[in-house]
Design an enzyme around this catalytic site. Structure first.
Site, short mmCIF file in Angstrom:
data_model
loop_
_atom_site.label_atom_id
_atom_site.label_comp_id
_atom_site.label_asym_id
_atom_site.label_seq_id
_atom_site.Cartn_x
_atom_site.Cartn_y
_atom_site.Cartn_z
N GLU A 197 0.81 -1.22 0.00
CA GLU A 197 0.00 0.00 0.00
C GLU A 197 0.84 1.27 0.00
OE1 GLU A 197 -3.09 0.20 -0.43
OE2 GLU A 197 -3.99 -1.69 0.16
N GLU A 204 7.69 -21.71 7.50
CA GLU A 204 7.76 -20.86 8.70
C GLU A 204 8.71 -21.42 9.75
OE1 GLU A 204 4.59 -21.84 12.05
OE2 GLU A 204 3.63 -21.00 10.28
#
Length: 339
Positions: free
Chosen positions: A100, A131
């Site tokens: 963004e 992960e």
């Protein structure tokens, strides 16, 4: 007796389960054990009430958040990057916040970056085991040629995700600024980072579903980190997004509205200023308020490291107009109705 692979697996998962049993975010809530039997409206009310507790948990960490932002902005002002690193929901939130920044603040995509364990494909599909690897995090940072000017934010609801911890540990070893954002107290992630931020939101509505309150808390903190860092870098003028990138019709309309709010100029003046400054909102505002041409506006902003207030002062004392204060042009700032 000789141990078998099954025995090893049982031992490993027993240890992991014991770890999860200590985490607030994984706690079971017996009072919600019959939630699936309730009417939908009642479940929605309970969930809404849970969400309402998140801002207070964030507020408790505001001094730590502010300190981390000030340190981040100081490095960013010298050319450092802001890099988020996480797995699963935490990684996706980092990628979202980073993505963004270019349209909102006209940053280069390389200035704010989101790393997710397993790579871009992990945004939509879980990557098995990604992960769990500190080494993968180090490799991802090395691929970016991490420097001591950069800031790395490890994100993990549990505060124990190896990828996030590995990113912070590797970055700190290279002299980069490190922030550890988690939702459990006394987390390994916060301990590994220079700036530990632990937003303890408590057990989730659905046991262990940390995309809920923990995810909301992480989103709120990431909003603060990126937005306030950009404010400190001069990417705004007051509360106006003067570095917005007009990449579509809505943003082009918003650009004109921002210039109007900042200057109170007429539509004709705004169009002329934007034409003279290649559509750069900040430059157009300076051109109007400072009564300078496009090249001069660009030069003044370059000399002030992009800070519009400083550029206005350099242009002349009479140009220090607050955003939203209309010039005496017969036009009221804020009358544009574009979204």
């Amino acid at each position: 007796m000789t141990s078998t692979p099954a025995d090893a697996a049982t031992s490993h998962y027993g240890e992991l389960r014991a770890q999860l049993d200590t985490l607030t975010t994984e706690a079971f809530r017996p009072e919600l054990a019959e939630i699936d039997q309730l009417p939908t409206l009642d479940i929605a009310r309970i969930m809404n009430g849970e969400d309402a507790t998140v801002p207070a948990a964030v507020a408790a960490q505001l001094p730590r958040i502010a300190a981390a932002i000030d340190a981040t902005a100081a490095r960013a002002a010298r050319g450092g990057r802001l890099i988020y690193a996480g797995a699963g929901t935490a990684g996706r939130l980092g990628v979202l916040d980073a993505s963004e920044c270019p349209p909102t603040f006209n940053t280069d995509p390389a200035e704010v970056v989101g790393l997710i364990a397993g790579g871009p494909g992990a945004m939509v599909t879980a990557v098995e085991g990604a992960e769990d690897s500190k080494e993968l995090a180090a490799a991802d940072l090395d691929a970016m040629k991490l420097t001591a000017l950069d800031t790395v934010v490890g994100i993990s609801a549990s505060g124990r995700t190896p990828y996030a911890i590995g990113a912070v540990e590797h970055a700190r070893g290279l002299g980069a600024l490190t922030i550890g954002l988690s939702c459990n107290a006394d987390s390994a992630l916060a301990a590994a980072a220079e700036h530990g931020i632990e937003v303890v939101v408590g057990p989730e509505l659905l046991t262990g579903s940390t995309r809920l309150k923990a995810g909301t808390a992480q989103k709120l903190v990431l909003n603060m980190i990126s937005t306030i860092t950009m404010i400190r870098l001069g990417k705004t003028y007051g509360n106006l997004m003067v570095d917005v990138r007009a990449s579509n019709e809505k943003l082009r309309a918003r650009s004109r509205r921002i210039v109007s709010l900042a200057t109170g100029a007429s539509d004709a003046e705004i169009e002329a200023a934007l034409a003279a400054t290649d559509g750069e909102v900040k430059n157009a505002i300076l051109s109007i308020l400072g009564d300078v041409d496009g090249p001069t506006a660009a030069s003044l902003l370059s000399d002030s490291d992009g800070h519009l207030r400083a550029a206005l002062k350099a242009a002349g004392p009479s140009t220090a107009t607050d955003p939203g204060t209309a010039k005496d042009t017969g036009t009221e700032a804020g009358t544009d109705t574009a979204d």
